[in-house]
Design a protein around this motif. Sequence first.
Motif, PDB file in Angstrom:
ATOM      1  N   GLY A  86       0.339  15.316 -25.718  1.00 37.42           N
ATOM      2  CA  GLY A  86       1.365  16.128 -25.173  1.00 37.42           C
ATOM      3  C   GLY A  86       1.552  17.630 -25.751  1.00 37.42           C
ATOM      4  N   ALA A 137       4.293  17.725 -20.145  1.00 39.14           N
ATOM      5  CA  ALA A 137       3.657  16.670 -21.075  1.00 39.14           C
ATOM      6  C   ALA A 137       5.042  16.234 -21.854  1.00 39.14           C
ATOM      7  CB  ALA A 137       2.678  17.405 -22.000  1.00 39.14           C
ATOM      8  N   THR A 159       2.026  11.398 -23.550  1.00 41.21           N
ATOM      9  CA  THR A 159       1.006  11.956 -22.884  1.00 41.21           C
ATOM     10  C   THR A 159      -0.553  11.751 -23.961  1.00 41.21           C
ATOM     11  OG1 THR A 159       2.015  13.629 -21.812  1.00 41.21           O
ATOM     12  CG2 THR A 159      -0.355  14.089 -21.910  1.00 41.21           C
TER      13      THR A 159
END
Length: 321
Positions: free
Chosen positions: A174, A129, A133
């Motif tokens: 993320g 990530a 993200t």
Amino acid sequence: MLAEESVQLEKHAGLAVVTLNRPQVINVLTTDMLRRLDAFLDEVAADEHLHILVLRGAGARGFCAGADVKWLRQCVLEGQPERGDEFFAVEYALDLRLHRFPKPIVALMEGVTMGGGLGLAIGARYRIATPTTRLAMPEVHIGFFPDVGASWFLNQLPGAWGRYLALTGESIDGATAQAVGLATHYLDGLPTAELVERLPANPDLSWLDAPGQPDRTTVVHDDWVATHFSQPSLDAVRASLEAASDERSQKAAQALRAASPHSLALTWHLLCTAPPTSLEEAFHREADLARQAIRHPDYAEGVRARLVDKDFRPRWQVGNT
């Protein structure tokens, strides 16, 4: 290799690299793309000179937004839902294969990584990530349900995080994805292109596990998620959210109100009432339910409201679940 190919397959320097290449639609998946990727896996598995498989998406918007649901809807409207059945059969078999693949897979989950996109990435040993993200399983808002093995892997998340993501369709960043375990690593500061360049010289990938991943235990043990989504029934979840006055609860309550009642009931049954006991069972059950779900009126209507007409006013079949 032609630039217009919907999936680019490359081999170089010990790496096999798959690039989903439909950036104009955030790399949504077609049956042909999945079949080509599956055939490529045969080559990668057999080639002793290839040590790592990389999955990535073309363009700046994201890794993959999932299945081409507008095409799936059109198949249903044209009286050819069996074409959708074929898509799901190919997709689920490929996703399960990625979970069991004998060589390390690195999935670069940049930007939008949702639905079937997460289904491709979740089987990777290294799920990367980044600050861009945005990860979600938003299927309840198009009259479908979190599939691609989600009835198994969402239940592996800590606490009630899986229920929260499945029922609301909410996206997470993320850092949160890494905290709850959907991502294995959070890459902040090292561009993913540079990461791929380093892989041939560092094929054991242990350098990715170097100290420095931040402690996010407070994210994992989120009292708000536990309070509202550990409730014993779907109605109790709704009541808990509706009774709360904070903004986060009201946003989640609105997400449930906007979702297909049929989808919510199906999702609760899959994750909570009768959860699968293995990943293989999850895919088997989801395949049966996917065939039913695309034939339910809520699917065509949900895709219409969200992605075709974009009026966000679906007319759900309330009471017809």
